[in-house]
Design a protein around this motif. Sequence first.
Motif, PDB file in Angstrom:
ATOM      1  N   LYS A  62       0.835  -1.208   0.000  1.00 26.67           N
ATOM      2  CA  LYS A  62       0.000   0.000   0.000  1.00 26.67           C
ATOM      3  C   LYS A  62       0.868   1.255   0.000  1.00 26.67           C
ATOM      4  O   LYS A  62       0.579   2.223  -0.706  1.00 26.67           O
ATOM      5  N   THR A  63       1.937   1.241   0.768  1.00 30.58           N
ATOM      6  CA  THR A  63       2.841   2.387   0.814  1.00 30.58           C
ATOM      7  C   THR A  63       3.450   2.637  -0.564  1.00 30.58           C
ATOM      8  O   THR A  63       3.456   3.771  -1.052  1.00 30.58           O
ATOM      9  N   LYS A  73       8.387  13.898  -1.465  1.00 30.75           N
ATOM     10  CA  LYS A  73       9.799  13.833  -1.067  1.00 30.75           C
ATOM     11  C   LYS A  73       9.934  13.275   0.351  1.00 30.75           C
ATOM     12  O   LYS A  73      10.773  12.405   0.608  1.00 30.75           O
ATOM     13  N   ASP A  74       9.112  13.768   1.271  1.00 33.59           N
ATOM     14  CA  ASP A  74       9.154  13.267   2.647  1.00 33.59           C
ATOM     15  C   ASP A  74       8.836  11.773   2.694  1.00 33.59           C
ATOM     16  O   ASP A  74       9.492  11.003   3.398  1.00 33.59           O
ATOM     17  N   GLY A  75       7.798  11.376   1.953  1.00 33.99           N
ATOM     18  CA  GLY A  75       7.409   9.965   1.932  1.00 33.99           C
ATOM     19  C   GLY A  75       8.528   9.079   1.414  1.00 33.99           C
ATOM     20  O   GLY A  75       8.777   7.996   1.946  1.00 33.99           O
ATOM     21  N   ASN A  79       5.060   6.212   8.346  1.00 37.78           N
ATOM     22  CA  ASN A  79       5.187   7.646   8.066  1.00 37.78           C
ATOM     23  C   ASN A  79       5.274   7.924   6.571  1.00 37.78           C
ATOM     24  O   ASN A  79       4.824   8.976   6.106  1.00 37.78           O
ATOM     25  N   ALA A  80       5.829   6.988   5.810  1.00 40.13           N
ATOM     26  CA  ALA A  80       5.846   7.149   4.351  1.00 40.13           C
ATOM     27  C   ALA A  80       4.422   7.162   3.808  1.00 40.13           C
ATOM     28  O   ALA A  80       4.063   8.037   3.020  1.00 40.13           O
ATOM     29  N   LEU A  81       3.613   6.203   4.237  1.00 39.76           N
ATOM     30  CA  LEU A  81       2.227   6.141   3.778  1.00 39.76           C
ATOM     31  C   LEU A  81       1.460   7.388   4.201  1.00 39.76           C
ATOM     32  O   LEU A  81       0.699   7.955   3.409  1.00 39.76           O
ATOM     33  N   ALA A  82       1.680   7.848   5.409  1.00 38.54           N
ATOM     34  CA  ALA A  82       1.018   9.072   5.872  1.00 38.54           C
ATOM     35  C   ALA A  82       1.416  10.258   4.997  1.00 38.54           C
ATOM     36  O   ALA A  82       0.560  11.061   4.594  1.00 38.54           O
ATOM     37  N   SER A  83       2.685  10.379   4.681  1.00 38.17           N
ATOM     38  CA  SER A  83       3.157  11.483   3.839  1.00 38.17           C
ATOM     39  C   SER A  83       2.565  11.408   2.437  1.00 38.17           C
ATOM     40  O   SER A  83       2.085  12.408   1.895  1.00 38.17           O
TER      41      SER A  83
END
Length: 97
Positions: A8-9, A49-51, A62-66
Amino acid sequence: MPADLEEKTDRYGEMLADALDVAEPAAPPGTPLGEAAAETYEMAGSYLKDGRHFRTADDPVNALASFSYGYGWLDAGVRFGLFEIPDDTELFTTEAP
């Protein structure tokens, strides 16, 4: 069946990158709507970029959230008419104008 976090990420990261590739500002630069489009696009790009940073650091949550947050910025911009999108895309929750 629970969702696969890794899959999913990666999928959301690809979706955000693809969405940034096809979204084109709908208003001329230097106008209030043009500036809003530029800021919205910049925010979405920053979250991509953050993800990617979090994904590389093996932090898929945190990647998925970003990726999700960035996609939300861009999708809202499309809904508000800040961006033009191709007629044949299914990347956004609205149809192309």
